[in-house]
Design an enzyme around this catalytic site. Sequence first.
Site, PDB file in Angstrom:
ATOM      1  N   LYS A  22       0.371   2.730   9.690  1.00 21.27           N
ATOM      2  CA  LYS A  22       0.647   2.304   8.304  1.00 21.27           C
ATOM      3  C   LYS A  22      -0.246   3.088   7.350  1.00 21.27           C
ATOM      4  CE  LYS A  22      -1.486  -1.484   6.712  1.00 21.27           C
ATOM      5  NZ  LYS A  22      -2.234  -1.355   5.449  1.00 21.27           N
ATOM      6  N   ASN A  23      -1.534   3.180   7.669  1.00 17.11           N
ATOM      7  CA  ASN A  23      -2.489   3.766   6.725  1.00 17.11           C
ATOM      8  C   ASN A  23      -2.451   5.293   6.690  1.00 17.11           C
ATOM      9  OD1 ASN A  23      -3.144   1.229   6.009  1.00 17.11           O
ATOM     10  ND2 ASN A  23      -5.089   1.159   7.124  1.00 17.11           N
ATOM     11  N   ARG A  93      -2.450  -2.692  -2.616  1.00 15.97           N
ATOM     12  CA  ARG A  93      -3.511  -1.909  -3.252  1.00 15.97           C
ATOM     13  C   ARG A  93      -3.302  -0.427  -3.037  1.00 15.97           C
ATOM     14  NH1 ARG A  93      -8.748  -1.034  -4.276  1.00 15.97           N
ATOM     15  NH2 ARG A  93      -9.636   0.722  -3.177  1.00 15.97           N
ATOM     16  N   CYS A 117      -8.111  -8.567  -3.803  1.00 16.92           N
ATOM     17  CA  CYS A 117      -7.220  -9.138  -2.789  1.00 16.92           C
ATOM     18  C   CYS A 117      -8.089 -10.092  -1.970  1.00 16.92           C
ATOM     19  CB  CYS A 117      -6.596  -8.057  -1.921  1.00 16.92           C
ATOM     20  SG  CYS A 117      -7.762  -7.307  -0.790  1.00 16.92           S
ATOM     21  N   ARG A 122     -12.042  -4.924  -4.293  1.00 15.80           N
ATOM     22  CA  ARG A 122     -11.297  -3.658  -4.071  1.00 15.80           C
ATOM     23  C   ARG A 122     -11.271  -2.796  -5.337  1.00 15.80           C
ATOM     24  NH1 ARG A 122      -8.003  -4.465   0.366  1.00 15.80           N
ATOM     25  NH2 ARG A 122      -8.156  -2.218   0.680  1.00 15.80           N
ATOM     26  N   ASP A 305     -11.063  -2.902  10.181  1.00 17.94           N
ATOM     27  CA  ASP A 305      -9.715  -3.439  10.404  1.00 17.94           C
ATOM     28  C   ASP A 305      -9.550  -4.046  11.794  1.00 17.94           C
ATOM     29  OD1 ASP A 305      -7.949  -0.864   8.502  1.00 17.94           O
ATOM     30  OD2 ASP A 305      -9.150  -2.588   7.907  1.00 17.94           O
ATOM     31  N   ARG A 397       3.320  -7.073   6.752  1.00 17.95           N
ATOM     32  CA  ARG A 397       2.955  -5.921   5.910  1.00 17.95           C
ATOM     33  C   ARG A 397       2.430  -4.783   6.765  1.00 17.95           C
ATOM     34  NH1 ARG A 397      -1.175  -6.977   1.304  1.00 17.95           N
ATOM     35  NH2 ARG A 397      -1.050  -4.730   1.519  1.00 17.95           N
TER      36      ARG A 397
HETATM   37  C1  EPZ Z   1      -8.490   1.666   3.443  1.00 17.13           C
HETATM   38  O1  EPZ Z   1      -8.600   0.836   2.304  1.00 17.13           O
HETATM   39  C2  EPZ Z   1      -7.471   0.983   4.344  1.00 17.13           C
HETATM   40  N1  EPZ Z   1      -6.190   0.912   3.649  1.00 17.13           N
HETATM   41  C3  EPZ Z   1      -7.962  -0.414   4.701  1.00 17.13           C
HETATM   42  O2  EPZ Z   1      -7.028  -0.985   5.599  1.00 17.13           O
HETATM   43  C4  EPZ Z   1      -9.312  -0.285   5.401  1.00 17.13           C
HETATM   44  O3  EPZ Z   1      -9.802  -1.577   5.680  1.00 17.13           O
HETATM   45  C5  EPZ Z   1     -10.300   0.471   4.506  1.00 17.13           C
HETATM   46  O4  EPZ Z   1      -9.751   1.748   4.132  1.00 17.13           O
HETATM   47  C6  EPZ Z   1     -11.632   0.719   5.196  1.00 17.13           C
HETATM   48  O5  EPZ Z   1     -11.428   1.424   6.377  1.00 17.13           O
HETATM   49  C7  EPZ Z   1      -5.424   2.028   3.589  1.00 17.13           C
HETATM   50  O6  EPZ Z   1      -5.774   3.087   4.076  1.00 17.13           O
HETATM   51  C8  EPZ Z   1      -4.106   1.886   2.881  1.00 17.13           C
HETATM   52  P1  EPZ Z   1     -12.116   1.882   0.967  1.00 17.13           P
HETATM   53  P2  EPZ Z   1      -9.377   1.385   1.011  1.00 17.13           P
HETATM   54  O7  EPZ Z   1     -11.862   2.508  -0.361  1.00 17.13           O
HETATM   55  O8  EPZ Z   1      -9.280   2.836   0.913  1.00 17.13           O
HETATM   56  C9  EPZ Z   1     -15.537   0.197  -1.808  1.00 17.13           C
HETATM   57  C10 EPZ Z   1      -5.666  -2.653   6.464  1.00 17.13           C
HETATM   58  O9  EPZ Z   1      -5.975  -3.733   6.974  1.00 17.13           O
HETATM   59  N2  EPZ Z   1     -14.946   1.000  -2.882  1.00 17.13           N
HETATM   60  O10 EPZ Z   1     -12.423   2.752   2.125  1.00 17.13           O
HETATM   61  O11 EPZ Z   1      -8.932   0.560  -0.142  1.00 17.13           O
HETATM   62  C11 EPZ Z   1     -14.622  -0.944  -1.378  1.00 17.13           C
HETATM   63  O12 EPZ Z   1     -14.774  -2.067  -2.216  1.00 17.13           O
HETATM   64  C12 EPZ Z   1      -6.343  -2.187   5.202  1.00 17.13           C
HETATM   65  O13 EPZ Z   1      -4.829  -1.836   6.945  1.00 17.13           O
HETATM   66  C13 EPZ Z   1     -15.565   1.034  -4.130  1.00 17.13           C
HETATM   67  O14 EPZ Z   1     -16.578   0.386  -4.360  1.00 17.13           O
HETATM   68  O15 EPZ Z   1     -10.865   0.986   1.345  1.00 17.13           O
HETATM   69  C14 EPZ Z   1     -15.082  -1.215   0.037  1.00 17.13           C
HETATM   70  O16 EPZ Z   1     -16.209  -2.069  -0.011  1.00 17.13           O
HETATM   71  C15 EPZ Z   1      -7.264  -3.260   4.626  1.00 17.13           C
HETATM   72  N3  EPZ Z   1     -14.999   1.788  -5.126  1.00 17.13           N
HETATM   73  C16 EPZ Z   1     -15.507   0.170   0.539  1.00 17.13           C
HETATM   74  O17 EPZ Z   1     -15.672   0.974  -0.636  1.00 17.13           O
HETATM   75  C17 EPZ Z   1     -13.854   2.526  -4.915  1.00 17.13           C
HETATM   76  O18 EPZ Z   1     -13.409   3.222  -5.855  1.00 17.13           O
HETATM   77  C18 EPZ Z   1     -14.479   0.844   1.430  1.00 17.13           C
HETATM   78  O19 EPZ Z   1     -13.231   0.768   0.772  1.00 17.13           O
HETATM   79  C19 EPZ Z   1     -13.261   2.484  -3.642  1.00 17.13           C
HETATM   80  C20 EPZ Z   1     -13.821   1.726  -2.639  1.00 17.13           C
END
Ligand code: EPZ
Length: 418
Positions: A22-23, A93, A117, A122, A305, A397
Amino acid sequence: MGRLVIHGGRPLRGIVTVSGAKNAALPAMAAVLLTPQELILENVPSLGDVATIRRLLGFMGVESSDVGPGTVSLTSRAVERCEAPYDLVRTMRAAVLVLGPLLARCGEARVSLPGGCAIGPRPINLHLAGLQQMGAEIDLVDGYVMAKAPRLSGARLAFETVTVTGTENLMMAATLATGTTILENSACEPEVVDLARLLKAMGARIEGAGTSTITIEGVEALTGARHRIVPDRVEAGTLAVAAAITRGDVVIQGCVPHHVEAVTAKLREAGASVAVEAGQMRVRMAARPRPVDISTAPFPGFATDMQAQIMALMAIADGRSVITETVFENRFMHIPELVRMGADITVAGREAVVQGVPFLRGAPVMATDLRASASLVLAGLQAGGETLVDGISHLDRGYERLEAKLQSLGGEIRRVEG
Ligand code: EPZ
């Protein structure tokens, strides 16, 4: 939608095939905005989030059609609307992934802020800061990101936090920028590497994907391409835990064992036998798992995850485990539901202390997010009696026909509508 009815206690046995990730499919589909030519994506999983991004891309004027099992054709001849509306972004998201490509292709974008979420606020501040450093004008108006950039310019960007979609958004934006972009402290997830493979097949110049420093040399235009989506490492890990928690014997085919190494290492520590071959792994568990301490981290660390799923296994371990969630602020909502099934888990900040019990008891439970749903399904497969998992729209999802796959392995699990 409906809910799942599970009668636990049966060991899972047999062979199961993992779907496309998915990702990886989501950013790959967003990449169609970077070119007027056709993208053919293979091994695309049929699940909720993929349908959502297809709707969003259709809203923008992208044509898409199914051209074979798991194979989708997408063409963005002209972008009719450079906009991602709230009612689509709020449900997923990852819709923010259209921001970079829209700016690169059209020079403007109006994308709803994703909002929080279940697992945390996020934010997307790192996405926006990177685009601003590349010359974009960014304003936040009425809950929308209004972005303008006649032509993005290459820049050296350092992420203060590792962000998967942040890395993907800026990598896509940089492919059509003038000059060179260097992304430092980039995410190394396999899904980032898969996206880079697709972009390079489209003519992008990218080096270093999979490491913490990615260099992108901007080009004038990108072409279409054909690309096969990488297997879903989170589904593979979830199925591996399903084999272990039911003391089963399962061959998981169509996966990349190297992408699940942090999970299989913990399963071995817990007493499972994991035999790895090219493209598949066999997971067997003959006894009650040993307790294992786990701390989530960006790839190649233990995936956040997979935290909810491994916690279901540790809930029946022969001792005390400490599970630490370092990535998201609020990713423990599966715990109260596992406790309703007899688990003994206490939370202190980012740490969950799991005192293993010999067995869980079936109960009606409510899923709150995608991976929490998977955790409750796994717990139900082990628990005596009947477990009713409600709120499985979350599960749909992110997993393709999970209950059918578990049924094929002998799991007593069925979906009831209503
Ligand atoms: C991706 O989400 C995945 N989703 C998530 O999978 C996964 O849990 C996550 O990466 C971490 O591996 C997709 O790829 C579609 P991040 P993403 O930006 O990119 C902070 C699932 O279950 N952050 O890596 O949204 C954030 O709050 C989903 O399949 C900021 O502060 O996650 C978090 O604490 C859930 N500012 C950390 O970074 C930003 O601008 C990592 O988030 C962006 C992120």
